[in-house]
Scaffold this motif. Sequence first.
Motif, short mmCIF file in Angstrom:
data_model
loop_
_atom_site.label_atom_id
_atom_site.label_comp_id
_atom_site.label_asym_id
_atom_site.label_seq_id
_atom_site.Cartn_x
_atom_site.Cartn_y
_atom_site.Cartn_z
N GLN A 208 0.82 -1.21 0.00
CA GLN A 208 0.00 0.00 0.00
C GLN A 208 0.85 1.26 0.00
OE1 GLN A 208 -3.61 0.01 2.24
NE2 GLN A 208 -3.28 2.08 3.01
N THR A 209 1.90 1.29 0.80
CA THR A 209 2.74 2.49 0.82
C THR A 209 3.43 2.69 -0.52
OG1 THR A 209 4.57 1.23 1.82
CG2 THR A 209 3.11 2.42 3.31
N ALA A 210 3.83 1.60 -1.19
CA ALA A 210 4.44 1.72 -2.51
C ALA A 210 3.42 2.19 -3.54
CB ALA A 210 5.04 0.38 -2.94
N ALA A 211 2.21 1.64 -3.50
CA ALA A 211 1.18 2.01 -4.48
C ALA A 211 0.73 3.45 -4.31
CB ALA A 211 -0.02 1.07 -4.36
N THR A 212 0.53 3.88 -3.08
CA THR A 212 0.06 5.25 -2.86
C THR A 212 1.16 6.27 -3.13
OG1 THR A 212 0.53 4.98 -0.49
CG2 THR A 212 -1.73 4.59 -1.22
N ALA A 213 2.42 5.87 -2.95
CA ALA A 213 3.53 6.79 -3.21
C ALA A 213 3.68 7.09 -4.70
CB ALA A 213 4.84 6.20 -2.68
N ALA A 214 3.15 6.22 -5.56
CA ALA A 214 3.26 6.43 -7.00
C ALA A 214 2.46 7.64 -7.46
CB ALA A 214 2.81 5.18 -7.74
N GLY A 215 1.46 8.04 -6.66
CA GLY A 215 0.72 9.24 -6.98
C GLY A 215 -0.27 9.10 -8.13
N THR A 216 -0.59 7.89 -8.52
CA THR A 216 -1.56 7.66 -9.59
C THR A 216 -2.83 7.06 -9.01
OG1 THR A 216 -0.65 5.46 -10.04
CG2 THR A 216 0.28 7.30 -11.28
N GLY A 217 -3.86 6.93 -9.85
CA GLY A 217 -5.10 6.35 -9.39
C GLY A 217 -4.93 4.90 -8.96
N LEU A 218 -5.74 4.46 -8.03
CA LEU A 218 -5.66 3.10 -7.50
C LEU A 218 -6.83 2.27 -8.02
CD1 LEU A 218 -4.82 3.96 -3.78
CD2 LEU A 218 -3.21 3.23 -5.55
N VAL A 219 -6.56 1.03 -8.36
CA VAL A 219 -7.60 0.09 -8.78
C VAL A 219 -7.98 -0.77 -7.58
CG1 VAL A 219 -8.17 -1.84 -10.30
CG2 VAL A 219 -6.74 0.05 -11.14
N ILE A 220 -9.24 -0.72 -7.17
CA ILE A 220 -9.72 -1.51 -6.05
C ILE A 220 -10.82 -2.42 -6.55
CG2 ILE A 220 -10.85 -1.45 -3.79
CD1 ILE A 220 -9.50 1.19 -3.25
N PRO A 221 -10.68 -3.74 -6.39
CA PRO A 221 -11.71 -4.67 -6.85
C PRO A 221 -13.05 -4.44 -6.13
CG PRO A 221 -9.66 -5.81 -6.39
CD PRO A 221 -9.51 -4.43 -5.84
#
Length: 268
Positions: A208-221
């Motif tokens: 989660q910290t890596a994904a949110t640090a990317a600063g792009t939209g998140l895909v949540i199932p």
Amino acid sequence: MTELSLRPDGTADRTSGPIASGEEPRLRRELAAVYRLVAHFRMTDLIFTHISVRLPGPEQHFLINPYGLLFEEITASNLVKIDLTGRPVEESPHPVNPAGFVIHSAIHAARSDAHCVLHTHTKAGCAVAAQEHGLLPLNQISMEFYDRLGYHDYEGVALNLAEQQRLVADLGGHPAMILRNHGLLTVGETPAQAFLRMYYLDKACEIQTAATAAGTGLVIPSSDICELTARQLTGEDDSSHLQDDMGYELAWTALLRLVERVAPEYKD
């Protein structure tokens, strides 16, 4: 090496679980192994977190780490045996972490299934504990905890006994909890189950910290997919064509082989 019989969700087979009498030496070895694994996977905070295991018997004694030792120094014999009031029940040269007593004794007293309680202050765990939305179902790993995670608001260093009731209420029947602005906590019927839950909860926080640090939209199932995945990973699902009923047992056995290689003295 200790062998456990685990179901797909990591729980012990009750016919051979840790609640039989005369098993303190085995539980000491298993708990010491978990301390060494937490050290090996860099989930420690010097001397300041704790893992405990309840011993069988009506006395409600449990084992916890000697306050002042690094996790890489923990052995089966130097674990401290205390009661639910925090008093040592056997002579030991080591004190017990007061915050460890407050958190662990409360959960052991309230949850008969919480034979092992594991608490960490990992970087990723503390980061997610500081995020308003908590743990998100961003990955298959995190979905194990979908709707199965408690949250406890920060009340300062856990040195006040009045906090115990709120800790227990916030954990409820969940297998894990995020302590807001603090860290992570898992419970298990065995040390193996508590460790595997912590390993994957911390891994979910890293993702989660890596994904949110990317600063792009998140895909949540969708919630339906998240719930299905949680049920598959915890052994609750009976709708899938195939089931893995041996993965956790194999993983724990592999981890014990790892401890035997890197820290064989843990059994001393």
